[in-house]
Design an enzyme around this catalytic site. Structure first.
Site, PDB file in Angstrom:
ATOM      1  N   GLU A 253       0.900  -1.167   0.000  1.00 16.90           N
ATOM      2  CA  GLU A 253       0.000   0.000   0.000  1.00 16.90           C
ATOM      3  C   GLU A 253       0.926   1.200   0.000  1.00 16.90           C
ATOM      4  O   GLU A 253       1.508   1.543   1.037  1.00 16.90           O
ATOM      5  CB  GLU A 253      -0.872   0.001   1.255  1.00 16.90           C
ATOM      6  CG  GLU A 253      -1.833  -1.170   1.349  1.00 16.90           C
ATOM      7  CD  GLU A 253      -2.941  -1.105   0.320  1.00 16.90           C
ATOM      8  OE1 GLU A 253      -3.147  -0.033  -0.294  1.00 16.90           O
ATOM      9  OE2 GLU A 253      -3.590  -2.126   0.111  1.00 16.90           O
ATOM     10  N   CYS A 287      -1.957   9.143   2.796  1.00 17.45           N
ATOM     11  CA  CYS A 287      -1.589   8.652   1.462  1.00 17.45           C
ATOM     12  C   CYS A 287      -2.597   9.070   0.398  1.00 17.45           C
ATOM     13  O   CYS A 287      -2.231   9.331  -0.743  1.00 17.45           O
ATOM     14  CB  CYS A 287      -1.454   7.146   1.493  1.00 17.45           C
ATOM     15  SG  CYS A 287      -2.919   6.332   2.146  1.00 17.45           S
TER      16      CYS A 287
HETATM   17  P1  NAD Z   1       8.483   4.455   4.451  1.00 13.60           P
HETATM   18  O1  NAD Z   1       8.320   3.723   3.182  1.00 13.60           O
HETATM   19  O2  NAD Z   1       9.741   5.219   4.688  1.00 13.60           O
HETATM   20  O3  NAD Z   1       8.309   3.445   5.693  1.00 13.60           O
HETATM   21  C1  NAD Z   1       7.222   2.579   5.802  1.00 13.60           C
HETATM   22  C2  NAD Z   1       7.593   1.415   6.721  1.00 13.60           C
HETATM   23  O4  NAD Z   1       8.557   0.610   6.085  1.00 13.60           O
HETATM   24  C3  NAD Z   1       8.215   1.845   8.058  1.00 13.60           C
HETATM   25  O5  NAD Z   1       7.878   0.908   9.049  1.00 13.60           O
HETATM   26  C4  NAD Z   1       9.699   1.750   7.724  1.00 13.60           C
HETATM   27  O6  NAD Z   1      10.474   1.709   8.888  1.00 13.60           O
HETATM   28  C5  NAD Z   1       9.692   0.455   6.947  1.00 13.60           C
HETATM   29  N1  NAD Z   1      10.844  -0.003   6.172  1.00 13.60           N
HETATM   30  C6  NAD Z   1      11.086  -1.293   5.904  1.00 13.60           C
HETATM   31  N2  NAD Z   1      12.200  -1.438   5.203  1.00 13.60           N
HETATM   32  C7  NAD Z   1      12.699  -0.250   5.026  1.00 13.60           C
HETATM   33  C8  NAD Z   1      13.860   0.208   4.365  1.00 13.60           C
HETATM   34  N3  NAD Z   1      14.688  -0.632   3.758  1.00 13.60           N
HETATM   35  N4  NAD Z   1      14.078   1.531   4.375  1.00 13.60           N
HETATM   36  C9  NAD Z   1      13.207   2.372   4.988  1.00 13.60           C
HETATM   37  N5  NAD Z   1      12.082   1.960   5.610  1.00 13.60           N
HETATM   38  C10 NAD Z   1      11.831   0.658   5.629  1.00 13.60           C
HETATM   39  O7  NAD Z   1       7.212   5.404   4.548  1.00 13.60           O
HETATM   40  P2  NAD Z   1       6.924   6.539   5.617  1.00 13.60           P
HETATM   41  O8  NAD Z   1       7.656   7.771   5.225  1.00 13.60           O
HETATM   42  O9  NAD Z   1       7.085   6.014   6.982  1.00 13.60           O
HETATM   43  O10 NAD Z   1       5.349   6.725   5.365  1.00 13.60           O
HETATM   44  C11 NAD Z   1       4.844   7.540   4.405  1.00 13.60           C
HETATM   45  C12 NAD Z   1       4.509   6.800   3.139  1.00 13.60           C
HETATM   46  O11 NAD Z   1       3.533   5.808   3.398  1.00 13.60           O
HETATM   47  C13 NAD Z   1       3.902   7.729   2.111  1.00 13.60           C
HETATM   48  O12 NAD Z   1       4.462   7.465   0.859  1.00 13.60           O
HETATM   49  C14 NAD Z   1       2.429   7.356   2.140  1.00 13.60           C
HETATM   50  O13 NAD Z   1       1.739   7.665   0.972  1.00 13.60           O
HETATM   51  C15 NAD Z   1       2.502   5.909   2.405  1.00 13.60           C
HETATM   52  N6  NAD Z   1       1.215   5.433   2.915  1.00 13.60           N
HETATM   53  C16 NAD Z   1       0.457   4.643   2.108  1.00 13.60           C
HETATM   54  C17 NAD Z   1      -0.787   4.200   2.544  1.00 13.60           C
HETATM   55  C18 NAD Z   1      -1.643   3.311   1.678  1.00 13.60           C
HETATM   56  O14 NAD Z   1      -2.535   2.638   2.210  1.00 13.60           O
HETATM   57  N7  NAD Z   1      -1.443   3.269   0.369  1.00 13.60           N
HETATM   58  C19 NAD Z   1      -1.257   4.575   3.800  1.00 13.60           C
HETATM   59  C20 NAD Z   1      -0.456   5.400   4.593  1.00 13.60           C
HETATM   60  C21 NAD Z   1       0.797   5.811   4.130  1.00 13.60           C
END
Ligand code: NAD
Length: 482
Positions: A253, A287
């Site tokens: 997502e 998001c």
């Molecule tokens: P992110 O991708 O940086 O992190 C998301 C999760 O993945 C965190 O738990 C993070 O720690 C983890 N993660 C796992 N492996 C990783 C790696 N190798 N490097 C970095 N992180 C890693 O996202 P964010 O900045 O925490 O959240 C915002 C993003 O989430 C936005 O792009 C938003 O649109 C998206 N989002 C999507 C939905 C949806 O349902 N489509 C809902 C909410 C947020």
């Protein structure tokens, strides 16, 4: 009185661990910048232990009747309802959103779990008539996929873990969940509710750590059969690749860049009021938050003036203050990102209608910001700002607005305002997005699948589809013994 913040712990192999081999890091209150607590971080020892426990927990949990899984997930929903205020206060402390939004978020978690619990009883298969003689039965069944590694971001610290835990557990899977290190306590309280409701302790594990190390180790671990991420497109591609190399299942997502098309026949005050609330909810860290507003030229000047005046008037402050309409951003690096989006847009000729600056003083506050006529080459027109920034542009023909709405590689939420049924139908058909909301923004509901098209994701959560992604399909045919 300021609510209290719990002592932080990881849940590994049936135990809450207050110390772990990966060290610790502070969790901050984004409204003040103050340290709330120290978070223990898992190293390889705890990560392996969590994956192995999930394997043992899976063997117990998958044997439970669907009725039992239903009852336990339903009971979790009831516990969340009883604990709503306590969880919501912790959520606001660590994430920053106004308490009213946190209360709604926890309430929605309970509703999501109710629906997923019911779906546990409906993981139907089918009976297929044999095409040759001598076959007694042919059936297609669904079975739980196995232990799942789940990763969630910080913007909805209750909702996103609940969706993943609820659907995985209702389907019969066990879980190792890694919430964002910025917002671990809310997830801890949700995991506790599942445990109190009767999920076997080894079937639900929670770790935090170095995100890259956690995801790499868990996805490579032979016990883990699927990864489910809510997060950015970049991390989605990374985790998707790691799963693909091992042919493990993956649900992503991911990010969005939602357009809003305001048609000439739209009810302007209604569209303005709803757009403002949707844009600045959770300080735009959503998001499916509306970002690109394509407003018909006949309404554009009025819209620009009224939307930016209302945005300017929003009251910023601590989420615990009942008068607050928009809280801080969740962490300090978001402020640098917002400044980068604004300065780049202005350098490329965009006009700043309001906001555009961080708010001096403690906490991570950024003004509600409205930009007009940012060119398509501006960063804010291409990348998800994930913050309180709206971009306004006039359009003349609906074809043009639809083409611009569809121009990005994202396709998560999309919205439009019109009173014309034919236009509404056309927009619903032609917009390339997983969710299209016409005359409202409520596209995230327990009963409806939520997921993205294009780079915004793979698979859905919620709705009946949400559970199916935690199952494998099996064909069983039984012939007459010779
Ligand atoms: P992110 O991708 O940086 O992190 C998301 C999760 O993945 C965190 O738990 C993070 O720690 C983890 N993660 C796992 N492996 C990783 C790696 N190798 N490097 C970095 N992180 C890693 O996202 P964010 O900045 O925490 O959240 C915002 C993003 O989430 C936005 O792009 C938003 O649109 C998206 N989002 C999507 C939905 C949806 O349902 N489509 C809902 C909410 C947020």
């Amino acid at each position: 009185m300021t609510p209290s913040y719990p002592q932080l712990a990881l849940h590994v192999a049936g135990q809450w661990l207050h110390r772990a081999s990966g060290g610790e890091r502070p969790v901050l209150n984004p409204a003040t910048g103050a340290v709330l607590a120290m978070l223990p971080l898992a190293g390889p020892a705890e990560l392996n232990a969590a994956a192995e426990a999930a394997e043992r927990g899976f063997k117990l949990w998958r044997e439970r009747l669907a009725q039992d899984r239903y009852a336990i997930v339903r009971r979790t929903a009831e516990l969340l309802r009883e604990r709503t205020r306590a969880i919501a206060e912790v959520l606001t402390l660590e994430q920053g959103k106004p308490l009213s939004e946190s209360l709604r978020e926890v309430g929605l978690c309970a509703d999501i779990l109710d629906f997923q619990a019911e779906e546990a009883k409906r993981l139907y298969g089918r009976i297929v008539p044999p095409r040759v003689a001598g076959i007694l039965s042919q059936s297609v069944i669904r079975q739980p996929i196995g232990p799942v590694a789940a990763f969630t971001p910080w913007n909805f610290p209750a909702n996103l873990p609940s969706r993943k835990l609820g659907s995985a557990l209702a389907a019969g899977c066990s879980v190792v969940i890694k919430p964002a290190e910025e917002t671990p306590a809310t997830c801890m309280l949700i995991v506790q509710a599942f445990l109190d409701a009767g999920v076997p302790p080894e079937a639900i594990n929670m770790v935090c750590g170095d995100p890259a190390q956690v995801s790499e180790l868990l996805i490579a671990h032979p016990a883990i059969k699927k990864a489910s991420l809510t997060g950015s497109v970049a991390v989605g591609k990374l985790l998707g690749r790691q799963c693909a190399e091992r042919v493990k299942r993956f649900t992503g997502e991911l990010g969005g860049h939602a357009p809003v098309i305001v048609c000439p026949d739209a009810d302007l005050p209604f569209a303005l009021k709803n757009s403002l609330a949707a844009k600045f909810r959770n300080a735009g860290q959503v998001c499916a938050s509306p970002i690109r507003f394509y407003v018909h030229r006949s309404l554009y000047a009025d819209w620009a003036e009224r939307f930016s005046a209302a945005a300017r008037a929003l009251r910023l402050g601590s989420g615990l203050d009942p008068a607050t309409q928009m809280g801080p951003l969740s962490h300090a690096r978001r402020l640098d990102d917002m400044e980068r989006f604004v300065s780049d847009a202005l350098d490329q000729g965009s006009e700043l209608l309001c906001g555009g600056h961080r708010v001096p003083g403690p906490g991570f506050f950024f003004e509600p910001t409205v930009l007009a006529n940012a060119p398509d080459t501006a960063l804010v027109q291409q990348q998800e700002p994930f913050g309180p920034i709206a971009v306004l542009q006039p359009y003349d023909e609906l074809d043009e607005a639809i083409a611009r709405a569809n121009a990005l590689p994202y396709g998560l939420g999309a919205y439009a305002f019109t009173r014309d049924l034919h236009t509404a139908h056309r927009l619903g058909q032609e917009i390339e997005a997983g969710m299209v909301g016409i005359n409202h923004f409520g596209v995230s509901q327990p009963e409806m699948p939520f997921g993205g098209w294009k780079e915004s994701g793979i698979g859905q959560e919620m709705g009946p589809e949400g559970l199916l992604h935690y199952t494998e399909i099996k064909t069983i045919t039984v012939g007459v013994p010779a």
